[in-house]
Design a protein around this motif. Sequence first.
Motif, PDB file in Angstrom:
ATOM      1  N   LEU A 229      29.969  26.742  74.049  1.00 41.27           N
ATOM      2  CA  LEU A 229      29.209  26.584  75.289  1.00 41.27           C
ATOM      3  C   LEU A 229      28.507  25.229  75.311  1.00 41.27           C
ATOM      4  N   ALA A 230      27.953  24.859  74.158  1.00 42.63           N
ATOM      5  CA  ALA A 230      27.265  23.564  74.083  1.00 42.63           C
ATOM      6  C   ALA A 230      28.244  22.429  74.391  1.00 42.63           C
ATOM      7  N   VAL A 231      29.449  22.502  73.814  1.00 46.03           N
ATOM      8  CA  VAL A 231      30.448  21.459  74.077  1.00 46.03           C
ATOM      9  C   VAL A 231      30.818  21.443  75.555  1.00 46.03           C
ATOM     10  N   GLY A 232      30.998  22.631  76.143  1.00 46.85           N
ATOM     11  CA  GLY A 232      31.335  22.716  77.570  1.00 46.85           C
ATOM     12  C   GLY A 232      30.257  22.082  78.430  1.00 46.85           C
ATOM     13  N   PHE A 233      29.006  22.420  78.140  1.00 46.46           N
ATOM     14  CA  PHE A 233      27.897  21.818  78.894  1.00 46.46           C
ATOM     15  C   PHE A 233      27.904  20.302  78.739  1.00 46.46           C
ATOM     16  N   ALA A 234      28.166  19.858  77.500  1.00 47.26           N
ATOM     17  CA  ALA A 234      28.156  18.416  77.250  1.00 47.26           C
ATOM     18  C   ALA A 234      29.226  17.733  78.090  1.00 47.26           C
ATOM     19  N   SER A 237      28.067  17.336  81.472  1.00 51.35           N
ATOM     20  CA  SER A 237      26.747  16.726  81.610  1.00 51.35           C
ATOM     21  C   SER A 237      26.670  15.583  82.618  1.00 51.35           C
ATOM     22  N   PRO A 238      27.741  14.760  82.794  1.00 48.49           N
ATOM     23  CA  PRO A 238      27.602  13.700  83.812  1.00 48.49           C
ATOM     24  C   PRO A 238      27.267  14.258  85.189  1.00 48.49           C
ATOM     25  N   VAL A 239      27.970  15.335  85.580  1.00 50.13           N
ATOM     26  CA  VAL A 239      27.718  15.929  86.890  1.00 50.13           C
ATOM     27  C   VAL A 239      26.304  16.503  86.942  1.00 50.13           C
ATOM     28  N   LEU A 240      25.949  17.243  85.881  1.00 58.50           N
ATOM     29  CA  LEU A 240      24.629  17.868  85.840  1.00 58.50           C
ATOM     30  C   LEU A 240      23.526  16.813  85.894  1.00 58.50           C
ATOM     31  N   LEU A 241      23.746  15.728  85.138  1.00 62.04           N
ATOM     32  CA  LEU A 241      22.747  14.665  85.065  1.00 62.04           C
ATOM     33  C   LEU A 241      22.556  14.004  86.428  1.00 62.04           C
ATOM     34  N   LEU A 274      26.720   8.205  79.595  1.00 60.89           N
ATOM     35  CA  LEU A 274      25.638   8.878  78.887  1.00 60.89           C
ATOM     36  C   LEU A 274      26.077  10.197  78.272  1.00 60.89           C
ATOM     37  N   SER A 275      27.214  10.739  78.735  1.00 61.51           N
ATOM     38  CA  SER A 275      27.643  12.004  78.154  1.00 61.51           C
ATOM     39  C   SER A 275      27.993  11.817  76.682  1.00 61.51           C
ATOM     40  N   GLY A 276      28.371  10.604  76.282  1.00 61.41           N
ATOM     41  CA  GLY A 276      28.641  10.320  74.877  1.00 61.41           C
ATOM     42  C   GLY A 276      27.387  10.472  74.025  1.00 61.41           C
ATOM     43  N   VAL A 277      26.227  10.243  74.640  1.00 60.54           N
ATOM     44  CA  VAL A 277      24.967  10.421  73.933  1.00 60.54           C
ATOM     45  C   VAL A 277      24.529  11.885  74.020  1.00 60.54           C
ATOM     46  N   LEU A 278      24.789  12.485  75.197  1.00 63.73           N
ATOM     47  CA  LEU A 278      24.342  13.867  75.402  1.00 63.73           C
ATOM     48  C   LEU A 278      25.110  14.856  74.534  1.00 63.73           C
ATOM     49  N   MET A 279      26.387  14.572  74.290  1.00 64.39           N
ATOM     50  CA  MET A 279      27.217  15.498  73.510  1.00 64.39           C
ATOM     51  C   MET A 279      26.576  15.832  72.165  1.00 64.39           C
ATOM     52  N   PRO A 280      26.295  14.831  71.302  1.00 67.33           N
ATOM     53  CA  PRO A 280      25.674  15.201  70.027  1.00 67.33           C
ATOM     54  C   PRO A 280      24.291  15.833  70.200  1.00 67.33           C
TER      55      PRO A 280
END
Lengths: 446, 263
Positions: A229-234, A237-241, A274-280
């Motif tokens: 789920l965390a990976v999916g959200f990540a 994340s661009p859309v969510l952000l 920024l999703s590259g930063v949000l993922m981890p």
Amino acid sequence: MFVLAMRSIRQRPGRFAATLLSAFLGAVIVMTFNAMHDTAGAAGVDDVSAESLTTAAAVVGGYGTLLVFFAVASTLTVNVRQRSEEISLLRSTGATPAQIKRMIVGESAAVALVGAVLAIGPAVLGGQALLDQFQESGQVAGSVDYAFGPIALSSGISVTLLASVAAAFLAVRRATKALAGARKERGRMRNLAAWGALVVGAASVSTTFAMDETDAAAMAPPAYGAILLAVGFALFSPVLLTGLLGRLRGPITALAGASGYLTVHNMRRRAAELSGVLMPLIVFTGMATATLYMQAVESDAIEASGLTKSVEDKNLETLNFVVVGIIVVFSCIMLINSLYAATSYRRREFGQQRLAGATPGQVMGMVGVEGLVLTVTGVFLGTVAAVAGILPFTMLRTDAVWPGDQGPGIWLAVVGVAAAATLITSLGTARGTLRTPAVQAVAVAA
Amino acid sequence: MVRRPRRETPVGSSEALRLVEVTKTYGDAENAVTALDGVNLSLPAGSFTAVMGPSGSGKSTLLQCAAGLDRPDHGRVVVDGEEMTGGSEAALTKFRRQRIGFVFQQYNLLPTLTVAQNTVLPLKLAGRRVDRARTEEILAGVGLADRMEHHPDKLSGGQRQRVAIARALVTEPSVVFADEPTGALDTRSARDVLRLLQGSVRLHGRTVVMVTHDPMAASYADSVVFLADGRLAGQLNAPTVDAVAERLAHLGDSVNDEMQAGV
Ligand SMILES: Nc1ncnc2c1ncn2[C@@H]1O[C@H](COP(=O)(O)OP(=O)(O)O)[C@@H](O)[C@H]1O
Ligand SMILES: [Mg+2]
């Protein structure tokens, strides 16, 4: 091309530091735990001890492989992106895409090999310490002798090497595709992967209810579900952000003035990067929170039932803490590395802002607000993923829905680490770039 | 674009910029390069001045020292009667915000902001109010009223430079500096940009200092000052393309002579 690869490593060793560190740590972990295979394989080891040892080796060894792959892939992607100029220069001077691919793959193979060789010493000591721990807690008989042998060595070196080469291969392929302008397709693939992760993650979490309450493995489905789920959200994340920033535009600008204004506009345009930063960040928060709370619930449940912990329980606990520890370290490396790269890449942008009349304080303010927005987004999504795993497990293991006996202490500690890593890295890096006079900062080719 | 009258005295009679014995050296003691060697310069408000000279003669350094983007080693810089003191970068930035506009060869627009947002950024950063009508008026002044919501990557070089000029003028600065503003443009776009700069002086009483290596560009100015080896090397009023070209050629000679004599 291999000669070129070696020369490029020797000339700019600094930029391989993150990749080397990932390969080194990965190799240490893989070798340390695979040394348990070597130890268990020796003559005269009893069955209980052997099982404790091999379970640990198999589970953590597997995790380790995956993490080396992700960490090296992440650091290499950043590395390749930073060098896009050098790569296009090579192309324009006649290097074929295949030659460039061989150069990058060759570089990462060399770095991985160095990392793996450096890892042997620490892994020998680490394996000894791990065995001592097992013996102290009674999971392994005191008579078992430590062995660091062929399994540890070969698996450590081959896993690190293969994961690095595969990660490099993917990183170059992505870079060359990006140069060719294949954006649309990647977006679709990304959405597909995101939905896949969410669906499988939700399914995995739901399977928890089908587990036997007393089964020690009952923790696995919700834990894996939470990661997915965390990976999916990540991935989403661009859309969510973008959506979130649209909502928060007013408050952020009101609270942080011109810095906030720049933050909102910058982040909306750079959401994909920024999703590259949000993922981890999301994976770290989700994993650490989920595993630590589930372990706490499990320990409480065993205590409440009046039983003492079995060897199996203890094994599981040790493993959980080790896995969380590994994930914490790797996510931190990935987070810090991608954030460092993303921030230092913006030297020119900061220079342009300063030339337009921004004081260094306003630039730092902007970076700080960005760090806060990133932390809040990452922590929120990671927490949602973690809760999705914790709730079913708590319902299964206790009569309650919510792990009421556990305070917010663990979560606060996890959030603290996430916030500190994000803010310290981005502000520290930005501060460094501000030392260059603005005129020179914008003169550097973008 | 003049909104609020800045001074009581008629435009053109006061001093907008004064440099006194400005010296700037780059590098360490062993291989020091003297980019500016005691430059004295006084420019009246409402003037359009071109700065010319061979490559490496110190033109960019002169502009940056005068604009507070770099700190001179010695000497004074006075803008609109106010002396620039070599404080922190934040202090210099605040000094620049109110008095100085700068136009670069490479535009330096922020890619994440729209044309309108780029234009008013200096006001936002200074915490000043921005009204929509004023933004439209300024962008109409540079012929880009219909591009307000575009991002810079959708604009041509000439259009980008016109946005940069609008941004430099938005704070109604005492002096606008431009370092080779037409260096990356085709002839037609260059002409538009030069006309805009000229118009801001003639119609709105701004003071403009422009570095260029192109005699055609310099001919738009009221006067040309020449720079060689970090020193002023003469001035030419009411410049024509031919007069500037000839003067430049001689400047090259004298520099070459000096270099040969020095060897
Ligand atoms: N940041 C710097 N560091 C070292 N030397 C510099 C720097 N900037 C300019 N110089 C030197 O100062 C001299 C003047 O440069 P500049 O002002 O850029 O000349 P111009 O704009 O007339 O071509 C040149 O010799 C140049 O090499
Ligand atoms: Mg120059």
